[in-house]
Design a protein around this motif. Structure first.
Motif, PDB file in Angstrom:
ATOM      1  N   HIS A  27      30.574  30.147  43.008  1.00 17.70           N
ATOM      2  CA  HIS A  27      30.284  30.111  41.578  1.00 17.70           C
ATOM      3  C   HIS A  27      28.996  30.855  41.236  1.00 17.70           C
ATOM      4  CE1 HIS A  27      33.397  27.228  40.292  1.00 17.70           C
ATOM      5  NE2 HIS A  27      33.287  26.796  41.540  1.00 17.70           N
ATOM      6  N   ARG A  73      39.870  33.145  38.400  1.00 12.71           N
ATOM      7  CA  ARG A  73      38.474  33.220  37.971  1.00 12.71           C
ATOM      8  C   ARG A  73      38.405  33.768  36.559  1.00 12.71           C
ATOM      9  NH1 ARG A  73      35.018  30.137  40.428  1.00 12.71           N
ATOM     10  NH2 ARG A  73      35.188  30.277  42.662  1.00 12.71           N
ATOM     11  N   THR A  74      37.351  33.358  35.843  1.00  8.94           N
ATOM     12  CA  THR A  74      37.103  33.949  34.533  1.00  8.94           C
ATOM     13  C   THR A  74      36.627  35.379  34.739  1.00  8.94           C
ATOM     14  OG1 THR A  74      34.841  33.118  34.539  1.00  8.94           O
ATOM     15  CG2 THR A  74      36.511  31.759  33.453  1.00  8.94           C
ATOM     16  N   PHE A  75      36.976  36.242  33.818  1.00  6.65           N
ATOM     17  CA  PHE A  75      36.543  37.624  33.939  1.00  6.65           C
ATOM     18  C   PHE A  75      35.070  37.782  33.589  1.00  6.65           C
ATOM     19  CE2 PHE A  75      36.490  42.161  32.683  1.00  6.65           C
ATOM     20  CZ  PHE A  75      36.844  42.685  33.907  1.00  6.65           C
ATOM     21  N   ASN A  83      29.344  33.743  34.075  1.00  8.50           N
ATOM     22  CA  ASN A  83      28.713  32.593  33.421  1.00  8.50           C
ATOM     23  C   ASN A  83      27.189  32.677  33.492  1.00  8.50           C
ATOM     24  OD1 ASN A  83      27.944  31.889  36.012  1.00  8.50           O
ATOM     25  ND2 ASN A  83      29.370  30.180  36.187  1.00  8.50           N
ATOM     26  N   SER A  89      31.054  33.250  38.321  1.00 12.05           N
ATOM     27  CA  SER A  89      32.221  33.037  37.469  1.00 12.05           C
ATOM     28  C   SER A  89      32.760  31.630  37.680  1.00 12.05           C
ATOM     29  CB  SER A  89      33.300  34.085  37.757  1.00 12.05           C
ATOM     30  OG  SER A  89      33.776  33.954  39.080  1.00 12.05           O
ATOM     31  N   ASP A  90      33.522  31.175  36.715  1.00 13.29           N
ATOM     32  CA  ASP A  90      34.095  29.843  36.754  1.00 13.29           C
ATOM     33  C   ASP A  90      35.592  29.922  37.033  1.00 13.29           C
ATOM     34  OD1 ASP A  90      31.707  28.385  36.087  1.00 13.29           O
ATOM     35  OD2 ASP A  90      31.899  29.204  34.067  1.00 13.29           O
ATOM     36  N   HIS A  91      36.195  28.772  37.283  1.00 19.01           N
ATOM     37  CA  HIS A  91      37.643  28.733  37.465  1.00 19.01           C
ATOM     38  C   HIS A  91      38.309  29.180  36.171  1.00 19.01           C
ATOM     39  CE1 HIS A  91      37.795  26.398  41.327  1.00 19.01           C
ATOM     40  NE2 HIS A  91      36.513  26.305  40.989  1.00 19.01           N
ATOM     41  N   GLY A  92      39.381  29.938  36.293  1.00 16.95           N
ATOM     42  CA  GLY A  92      40.081  30.468  35.130  1.00 16.95           C
ATOM     43  C   GLY A  92      41.579  30.393  35.312  1.00 16.95           C
ATOM     44  N   TRP A  93      42.296  30.950  34.355  1.00 16.49           N
ATOM     45  CA  TRP A  93      43.752  30.848  34.341  1.00 16.49           C
ATOM     46  C   TRP A  93      44.431  31.959  35.115  1.00 16.49           C
ATOM     47  CZ3 TRP A  93      45.680  26.450  32.883  1.00 16.49           C
ATOM     48  CH2 TRP A  93      44.957  25.640  32.023  1.00 16.49           C
ATOM     49  N   SER A 117      44.544  35.371  37.923  1.00 17.23           N
ATOM     50  CA  SER A 117      43.947  35.898  39.139  1.00 17.23           C
ATOM     51  C   SER A 117      44.694  37.155  39.566  1.00 17.23           C
ATOM     52  CB  SER A 117      43.957  34.856  40.261  1.00 17.23           C
ATOM     53  OG  SER A 117      45.276  34.490  40.578  1.00 17.23           O
ATOM     54  N   TYR A 132      38.383  44.381  30.391  1.00 16.41           N
ATOM     55  CA  TYR A 132      37.117  43.868  29.871  1.00 16.41           C
ATOM     56  C   TYR A 132      36.840  44.524  28.530  1.00 16.41           C
ATOM     57  CZ  TYR A 132      32.373  42.143  29.825  1.00 16.41           C
ATOM     58  OH  TYR A 132      31.213  41.490  29.475  1.00 16.41           O
TER      59      TYR A 132
END
Length: 123
Positions: A29, A80-82, A85, A89-93, A95, A116
């Motif tokens: 993270h 992961r988030t694109f 943070n 990066s944080d967990h995302g929807w 990959s 992006y």
């Protein structure tokens, strides 16, 4: 080990083989990259490990004469988030996954990919 088992397929009387290889440590993270240089840092090192491993498998399959008969792919249980943070990066929807092998017709993908900045590319 996978290459050794593929090489022994005739002696093992195996027409179809499926292998699962697992490696951990990718749930990072923070400190994923060095500020201003995305080629260094924990995530860059981990992705380098994946790259070297997949290249070694592909070269071994070429030496065994079966590059068009073997397909390798990556999978993960989370994305992961694109955007970052602030430190990573944080967990995302979503990959990305890698698929490789001599029979793979690459360079394309289904659906619409966001880039992006919000623009889209249709495939």
């Amino acid at each position: 080990m996978v290459a050794r088992l593929v090489a022994a397929r005739s002696a093992l009387n195996m027409k179809r083989q499926i292998f699962f290889c697992s490696v951990g440590g990718y749930d990072t993270h923070t400190n994923q990259t060095t500020v201003g240089n995305t080629t260094t840092g924990a995530q860059a090192n981990l992705l380098g490990e994946v790259s070297k491993s997949m290249l070694a498998l592909q070269r071994a399959m070429e030496q065994l004469g079966v590059p068009n008969s073997v397909t390798a792919f990556t999978a993960s249980d989370f994305g992961r988030t694109f955007p970052a943070n602030g430190q990573g990066s944080d967990h995302g929807w979503g990959s990305h996954h890698l698929i490789m092998g001599g029979a793979v017709n690459g360079g394309r993908g289904p659906g619409t990919a966001k880039t992006y900045g919000g623009s889209q590319t249709n495939h």
